[in-house]
Design an enzyme around this catalytic site. Structure first.
Site, PDB file in Angstrom:
ATOM      1  N   GLU A  29      -1.404   2.594   8.481  1.00  0.00           N
ATOM      2  CA  GLU A  29      -2.542   3.397   8.962  1.00  0.00           C
ATOM      3  C   GLU A  29      -3.138   2.796  10.230  1.00  0.00           C
ATOM      4  O   GLU A  29      -3.380   1.596  10.297  1.00  0.00           O
ATOM      5  CB  GLU A  29      -3.618   3.458   7.859  1.00  0.00           C
ATOM      6  CG  GLU A  29      -4.776   4.373   8.209  1.00  0.00           C
ATOM      7  CD  GLU A  29      -5.853   4.428   7.114  1.00  0.00           C
ATOM      8  OE1 GLU A  29      -5.592   3.958   5.988  1.00  0.00           O
ATOM      9  OE2 GLU A  29      -6.948   4.934   7.411  1.00  0.00           O
TER      10      GLU A  29
ATOM     11  N   ASP B 295       1.847  -7.188  -5.660  1.00  0.00           N
ATOM     12  CA  ASP B 295       1.948  -5.824  -6.183  1.00  0.00           C
ATOM     13  C   ASP B 295       0.611  -5.108  -5.980  1.00  0.00           C
ATOM     14  O   ASP B 295      -0.362  -5.353  -6.688  1.00  0.00           O
ATOM     15  CB  ASP B 295       2.295  -5.931  -7.682  1.00  0.00           C
ATOM     16  CG  ASP B 295       2.399  -4.583  -8.385  1.00  0.00           C
ATOM     17  OD1 ASP B 295       1.845  -3.585  -7.890  1.00  0.00           O
ATOM     18  OD2 ASP B 295       3.032  -4.540  -9.456  1.00  0.00           O
TER      19      ASP B 295
ATOM     20  N   HIS C 298     -10.376   6.107  15.600  1.00  0.00           N
ATOM     21  CA  HIS C 298      -9.222   6.704  14.950  1.00  0.00           C
ATOM     22  C   HIS C 298      -8.489   7.664  15.876  1.00  0.00           C
ATOM     23  O   HIS C 298      -7.269   7.732  15.889  1.00  0.00           O
ATOM     24  CB  HIS C 298      -9.690   7.451  13.710  1.00  0.00           C
ATOM     25  CG  HIS C 298      -8.901   7.133  12.508  1.00  0.00           C
ATOM     26  ND1 HIS C 298      -9.225   6.094  11.669  1.00  0.00           N
ATOM     27  CD2 HIS C 298      -7.775   7.688  12.001  1.00  0.00           C
ATOM     28  CE1 HIS C 298      -8.343   6.037  10.695  1.00  0.00           C
ATOM     29  NE2 HIS C 298      -7.460   6.991  10.868  1.00  0.00           N
TER      30      HIS C 298
ATOM     31  N   LYS D  20     -12.006   2.588  -0.856  1.00  0.00           N
ATOM     32  CA  LYS D  20     -10.702   2.749  -0.198  1.00  0.00           C
ATOM     33  C   LYS D  20     -10.655   1.877   1.057  1.00  0.00           C
ATOM     34  O   LYS D  20      -9.616   1.290   1.379  1.00  0.00           O
ATOM     35  CB  LYS D  20     -10.483   4.231   0.152  1.00  0.00           C
ATOM     36  CG  LYS D  20      -9.052   4.601   0.512  1.00  0.00           C
ATOM     37  CD  LYS D  20      -8.798   4.586   1.996  1.00  0.00           C
ATOM     38  CE  LYS D  20      -7.411   5.073   2.336  1.00  0.00           C
ATOM     39  NZ  LYS D  20      -7.074   4.920   3.764  1.00  0.00           N
TER      40      LYS D  20
END
Lengths: 441, 441
Positions: free
Chosen positions: A86, A298, A395, A282
């Site tokens: 991202e 993981d 972004h 998030k």
């Protein structure tokens, strides 16, 4: 693409055969095969090793590997390896790290290191009987797994505790053996699961030999034995703190006081609104997962544990907290995390090994502190952007480059587009329009 | 490793300079640099493109790319691309897919496709005034973003609804604009955030021009404007169903009835016990994330949305449900998921593009159904293993190979080790002992 058929014995095929089988459905099988092969590692030995991590492997997926410099964590500087696809995440971490390195850096500690495993079983009997035998059962469980725990004990860990939990209020005749473990520098899944499966066998034998119990009590049904990815006692806390005036240049339009007040409200909102909380967290995981991936750990385990923790009080909520007092703002993250720096892929994957070396070969506790700090850094940057210029400004610049690449823009066209979109909203059509007009001139 | 220093202007360096800077701390910088470069893509143009996805990129992290064949989803067969570093996940998906393809496959549907975005704002005023102007405000929001939504409308999506939510019970003077969007085949983050930031500007202007309102009501403080990763209305359901006798060969020691009854109990436990629920759902995400990564989507977003959904009833719980009736077992997964098949990396990352082509270029709804089905498949396999032979049997075989590779075992040594460990517990020390003894002979 042709219609896919049922394939028998796919796993038995060689890699080359699998590759041919998969690409045979493509309109241009040769080209599809060529693309897959360009993603093989050039060293056949390394490629073979990567393939053995998983099954039916035909190539690799590349995720960008970037560096966020200047992370000051417990007075030690780090270059942080981040694996993430991202845009803006590495830039945000780096910008946050730089700011906080000028204000004392991240202060972090591991609160506790215990991991949980459970044997779930159904037993129809008189609870009193079980209670009376609990101590004996626990002794047998400890004794019967000594051969499995002794190596871990030498490394300073092992089995910590065993409880028998009565869950019969929730489900008829349902009990748990709930055990806690310290797995030191390994993530510990194999260690814990191996012991739990042994527990299951011991439990079965234990019930069978209770000759003074009624016949039907001498049998239990073990449903399953497995570690939990929810590790609220394998917990790390990280925090940053600065005087309010430190925030005076965070935004041209906001005073330091106003910035801090707005920041506080943004965090409060993430504490009370579920929709906001999910996105707020998030942002934490953007940073954490990038470190988790880079070190061969993981991320599904870390995500499951962290989000479950976020819902522990009955409403899904922010993992971070803000406190403003004595003219200072303190911002903190408390999150469970089960990571390893030995075992698993940590030394087998050349890039995981590289990452750990770059982090000066941390132990598991140190890696937890590093990952948590990067998570807090990313979240801080996201909240800061949101309450100032908005998330899109940064972004969209990355987005612009992606669209330009898609349109096959030249260096010259890219420069013109960056200039053009400084004050304009980026969208696929607007970029396309610009490039088309540049090309038609 | 030498002690890391503060680095100024790192992001401005060229890739080669960054690489030299990072490796300069290693004991053997040349070797570190060589390793990093072996992970570059051999085609310079592709390597450049991968680097632009993120920032400060110096190389790539390779994650194994495998194939789970024989997925029958809504009567269509798929070869599923899975990107995952954890052993057993692809094998488990493949084994589950094979079983269910012989029993009608996965039946799946998208329940709804709406995504949520919010403008969070603080306004000190008489609520009645806001209520009276709500319709007018909404009209201005819709009208003022027409230029941003019209392209999405042409594709069949756009802005669906706007609500003004009074949150003042939770936080003083706190309100939300809560908007829902249909972003069709794009994940939609940029689209939604761009509109929300425009909403924030419109909102500000709207308050300013209410001349009949008292002075202090003519200003609102927008805290932030951003989409939510919690998308309970962007929801997919997938299920499998088979008659009980279909399970007769799942385990040598369990009859079909016993298997189904044990399976049901295992799922019930994941519904009532938080520690088990986290791990149960982690098994779902093992499959989903592998597809999400393979198709260039954002797994942090999917994880945040899914886990938040798992806690929606006040206790974190299983995302799957089991129903046994009329001689059949039905097993289902319902999960929110925001995925895209256009935009983002989907066409920019050569392997993401390959994955989508392998899946016959699905639209976003189809990809949601595919990913959910793989998640259910993985969870089914995990629960099945847990209630029969245990999770370690399969896992340990992969673990054995990892240890053998670590010890540099030859093909011959590997074969002997596989034979030796058929009936024995795998641990690092036991494998090391075996290999040492083989080598000393």
């Amino acid at each position: 693409m042709q219609r896919v058929q049922v394939i028998k014995g796919f796993s038995k095929l060689s890699k080359e055969e699998k590759l041919k089988q998969v690409t045979s459905y493509f309109d241009n099988p040769k080209e599809a095969e060529r693309i897959l092969k360009t993603f093989w590692h050039r060293d056949q030995k390394i490629q073979n090793r990567l393939e053995e991590f998983s099954e039916n492997t035909i190539t690799n997926f590349y995720v960008p590997y970037g560096i966020a410099p200047n992370f000051l964590i417990n007075n030690q500087l780090y270059l942080i390896p981040m694996v993430i696809e991202e845009s803006s995440v590495v830039a945000a971490a780096a910008s946050s790290a730089k700011f906080w390195s000028e204000h004392g850096g991240f202060h972090t500690e591991v609160v506790s290191m215990n991991k949980i495993g459970q044997v779930h079983f159904i037993w129809e009997g008189d609870k009193e009987n079980l209670v009376n035998k609990a101590a004996e059962l626990k002794r047998e469980l400890v004794h019967g797994t000594k051969h499995l725990t002794e190596n871990m004990e030498k490394r300073g860990g092992g089995l910590i505790n065993i409880e028998i939990i009565d869950m019969t209020n929730e489900l008829d005749n349902y009990y748990q053996l709930k055990a806690s473990f310290d797995t030191v520098d390994s993530m510990g899944a194999n260690f814990i699961n191996t012991i739990l499966e042994e527990f299951a066998l011991i439990l079965d034998r234990f019930f069978a030999k209770q000759e003074d119990w009624p016949e039907h009590e001498r049998h239990c049904e073990v449903i399953m034995a497995i570690l939990s990815n929810y590790t609220p006692e394998c917990l790390v806390k990280t925090e940053v703190e600065a005087s309010i005036e430190a925030f005076k240049n965070c935004d041209n339009n906001l005073s330091a006081e106003k910035f801090v007040s707005k920041f506080e409200k943004a965090v409060r909102i993430a504490q009370i609104d579920v929709h906001r909380a999910a996105t707020h967290n998030k942002g934490v995981f953007n940073g954490i997962d990038a470190v988790v991936l880079a070190t061969g750990n993981d991320f599904r385990a870390v995500e499951a544990g962290g989000h479950t923790f976020a819902s522990r009080n009955g409403r899904y909520s922010s993992l971070t907290d803000v406190r403003i007092e004595n003219g200072k703002m303190n911002y903190s993250l408390t999150i469970p995390m089960a990571l390893g720096t030995v075992g698993g892929l940590t030394s087998l994957h050349p890039m995981a090994k590289f990452s750990l070396e770059l982090l000066n070969n941390p132990n598991a506790e140190q890696l937890m502190m590093i990952a948590a700090s990067v998570g807090l850094a990313n979240n801080y940057s996201a909240v800061k952007s949101l309450i100032t210029k908005g998330i899109q400004a940064g972004h969209m610049k990355m987005h612009l480059f992606n669209i330009l690449n898609h349109l096959g823009a030249s260096k010259q066209e890219k420069d013109k587009a960056v200039e053009f979109f400084k004050e304009r909203k980026v969208s696929y059509s607007s970029v396309n329009d610009l490039i088309s007009s540049l090309r038609s001139n």
